[in-house]
Motif scaffolding. Structure first.
Motif, PDB file in Angstrom:
ATOM      1  N   LEU A  55       0.814  -1.212   0.000  1.00  0.00           N
ATOM      2  CA  LEU A  55       0.000   0.000   0.000  1.00  0.00           C
ATOM      3  C   LEU A  55       0.850   1.266   0.000  1.00  0.00           C
ATOM      4  N   GLY A  56       2.184   1.085   0.030  1.00  0.00           N
ATOM      5  CA  GLY A  56       3.064   2.241  -0.015  1.00  0.00           C
ATOM      6  C   GLY A  56       3.602   2.683   1.320  1.00  0.00           C
ATOM      7  N   VAL A  57       3.343   1.912   2.394  1.00  0.00           N
ATOM      8  CA  VAL A  57       3.865   2.261   3.715  1.00  0.00           C
ATOM      9  C   VAL A  57       5.350   1.895   3.764  1.00  0.00           C
ATOM     10  N   PRO A  58       6.243   2.820   4.103  1.00  0.00           N
ATOM     11  CA  PRO A  58       7.675   2.483   4.194  1.00  0.00           C
ATOM     12  C   PRO A  58       7.917   1.413   5.262  1.00  0.00           C
ATOM     13  N   ALA A  59       8.830   0.503   4.987  1.00  0.00           N
ATOM     14  CA  ALA A  59       9.131  -0.574   5.947  1.00  0.00           C
ATOM     15  C   ALA A  59       9.605  -0.005   7.274  1.00  0.00           C
ATOM     16  N   SER A  60      10.271   1.159   7.247  1.00  0.00           N
ATOM     17  CA  SER A  60      10.762   1.782   8.479  1.00  0.00           C
ATOM     18  C   SER A  60       9.641   2.271   9.373  1.00  0.00           C
ATOM     19  N   ARG A  61       8.420   2.348   8.807  1.00  0.00           N
ATOM     20  CA  ARG A  61       7.260   2.801   9.578  1.00  0.00           C
ATOM     21  C   ARG A  61       6.462   1.634  10.152  1.00  0.00           C
ATOM     22  N   ILE A  62       6.955   0.412   9.989  1.00  0.00           N
ATOM     23  CA  ILE A  62       6.237  -0.774  10.467  1.00  0.00           C
ATOM     24  C   ILE A  62       7.057  -1.440  11.572  1.00  0.00           C
ATOM     25  N   LEU A  63       6.483  -1.537  12.759  1.00  0.00           N
ATOM     26  CA  LEU A  63       7.164  -2.152  13.894  1.00  0.00           C
ATOM     27  C   LEU A  63       6.435  -3.427  14.296  1.00  0.00           C
ATOM     28  N   SER A  64       7.193  -4.468  14.603  1.00  0.00           N
ATOM     29  CA  SER A  64       6.601  -5.706  15.100  1.00  0.00           C
ATOM     30  C   SER A  64       7.679  -6.488  15.820  1.00  0.00           C
ATOM     31  N   GLU A  65       7.254  -7.401  16.653  1.00  0.00           N
ATOM     32  CA  GLU A  65       8.170  -8.333  17.315  1.00  0.00           C
ATOM     33  C   GLU A  65       7.594  -9.727  17.136  1.00  0.00           C
ATOM     34  N   GLN A  66       8.416 -10.628  16.620  1.00  0.00           N
ATOM     35  CA  GLN A  66       7.988 -11.995  16.335  1.00  0.00           C
ATOM     36  C   GLN A  66       8.907 -12.965  17.043  1.00  0.00           C
ATOM     37  N   PHE A  67       8.343 -13.875  17.850  1.00  0.00           N
ATOM     38  CA  PHE A  67       9.154 -14.783  18.648  1.00  0.00           C
ATOM     39  C   PHE A  67       8.937 -16.242  18.292  1.00  0.00           C
ATOM     40  N   VAL A  68       8.127 -16.498  17.274  1.00  0.00           N
ATOM     41  CA  VAL A  68       7.920 -17.858  16.794  1.00  0.00           C
ATOM     42  C   VAL A  68       8.208 -17.853  15.306  1.00  0.00           C
TER      43      VAL A  68
END
Length: 440
Positions: free
Chosen positions: A425-438
């Motif tokens: 959709l055009g959202v920069p990757a630097s604007r997306i935060l997540s934490e994944q532990f699996v």
């Protein structure tokens, strides 16, 4: 130290033994023999460095992110396993005693049993250790038991590995390189002792008490802790902590949970915990006054440091709402004027956590709250199905929301799908935060 600087530092540590071996200037021998030795050197250095990646050192995790550190630990362990597995099969020199004139053993391999047996044990143990880690989620073993076995197994691999390189290694016979290996092992074991002995001693001086355990949704509870010491713990909204409730400070019965309270709201710290495992299945039975211990904060799933974002979108799946509701609470307490939106997916209506509070946040703070359920009953007027590309485009597909900060928390498949859609959709990757532990 910024994150990019951690990578060359890691490479320097891992490649130092290889550099010291090369600097000895010993007579040449078949190239594949040196490749075999090099594979063993790099593998053993990686194994020793792994101890620091599982040590919960906030100086590392707050820069790289706890999930990135965990993923690096997993991938590097598997890389070390591959190098260890091929290490003994690359040698081509005969396994016979070298001539008396060959003091550097360039014409034959040291096949002395005193040097071989520790290597064989380390070789087998490492394979078992990695297999045990990969199978953790399907083994059914209690986490604290698995954690203890994993730590002890790592120490045994490192100890037998050291004995092997010192006894059988051509290059490690050099006193300088030998002492480097010994120093690396001492630091590795020291980091483990810090996690299991020293850090709990620090926590012993800062106990907590459970003040309340209240229902937050179906089989989901809000656990509130109050510090049983002067002062407070500084943390950021969205971070997590390792929690030990009702056990001794040295107990391995601790698990990571996201903090759901607002740092600016006071000294109490809240956690939203769902009944999912051995410990959490009885979380609703914890009595107020129970002593608890907290190791934290950890993690980087926070809106702080992103003041330039014109708006904040929070996308949660199930109990993944825990850190995101903490962020919403902090935004409300601090009267942050930016527009906010929460897209919250659940299976049933009964699983919606803190539903009334979310409605109050929508009215008082202006947060756009969007519920989506995969299983609905008659009378439900919200969105249905899953958090998919169509839903995301409908709510976040406008140009004005491309530069918002997007914070995600939920099941791994959801995180992967949502990230890909947002980037599309055009959202920069630097604007997306997540934490994944699996991970798969």
């Amino acid at each position: 130290m910024p994150v990019p600087a951690l990578i060359p530092l890691y490479l320097v540590v891992v490649l130092l033994p290889l550099t010291l071996a090369w600097a000895q200037g010993l007579p040449s021998r078949p190239l594949v023999d040196d490749l075999a030795s090099g594979a063993g050197f790099v593998a053993f250095a990686v194994i020793l460095a792994e101890f620091f990646l599982i040590g919960r050192f906030r100086s590392v995790t707050r820069r790289a992110g706890s999930d990135v550190v965990m993923r690096a630990h997993q991938l590097l362990a598997r890389t070390a396993l591959v190098l260890v597995l091929v290490h003994p099969f690359l040698y081509v020199s005969p396994m016979t005693p070298p001539p008396v004139w060959d003091v550097t053993s360039q014409t034959a391999l040291n096949y002395d049993w005193a040097g071989l047996w520790p290597g064989i044990i380390a070789w087998l143990l490492l394979g078992g250790l990695v297999a045990m880690a990969i199978a953790r989620d399907v083994s059914g073993a209690r986490y604290e038991h698995w954690r203890l076995l994993h730590g002890l197994g790592a120490v045994l691999v490192a100890a037998f590995g050291l004995l092997h390189v010192l006894r059988a290694g051509r290059y490690s016979a050099d006193p300088l390189l030998g002492w480097v290996w010994i120093a690396f092992l001492a630091l590795a074991v020291g980091s483990l002792l810090y996690v299991y002995l020293v850090a709990p001693l620090f926590r012993w001086r800062r106990p907590w008490r459970v003040t309340s355990v209240t229902p937050a949704a179906e089989r989901t509870w809000t656990v509130t802790l109050n510090p049983d010491f002067e002062g407070r713990v500084e943390y950021k909204a969205g971070q997590f902590a390792w929690l030990n409730i009702g056990k001794g400070v040295f107990s391995l019965n601790e698990n990571p949970f996201s903090i759901s309270s607002a740092p600016s709201a006071g000294r109490d710290v809240e956690f939203i915990i769902k009944e999912l495992g051995d410990f959490t299945n009885t979380i609703g039975q914890v009595r107020p006054g129970t002593r608890a211990w907290m190791d934290g904060p950890h993690g980087h799933l926070t809106h702080e440091g992103h003041d330039d974002a014109p708006g904040i979108a929070l996308i949660a799946g199930g109990v993944g709402i825990a850190p995101l509701i903490g962020i919403l609470r902090e935004l409300a307490v601090t009267a942050d004027p930016r527009p906010t939106a929460l897209l919250y997916g659940n299976r049933t209506e009964a699983q919606i956590v803190c539903r009334e509070e979310l409605q109050n946040l929508a009215e008082a703070h202006g947060t756009e709250v969007i519920h989506v359920l995969s299983e609905t009953k008659k009378g439900w007027t919200g969105d249905t199905g899953m958090i998919d590309a169509t839903l995301l485009e409908r709510h976040f597909g406008t140009k004005s929301r491309r530069n918002w900060l997007y914070i995600l928390c939920g099941p791994p498949p959801m995180l992967t799908s949502v990230k890909a859609t947002l980037i599309g959709l055009g959202v920069p990757a630097s604007r997306i935060l997540s934490e994944q532990f699996v991970y798969d």
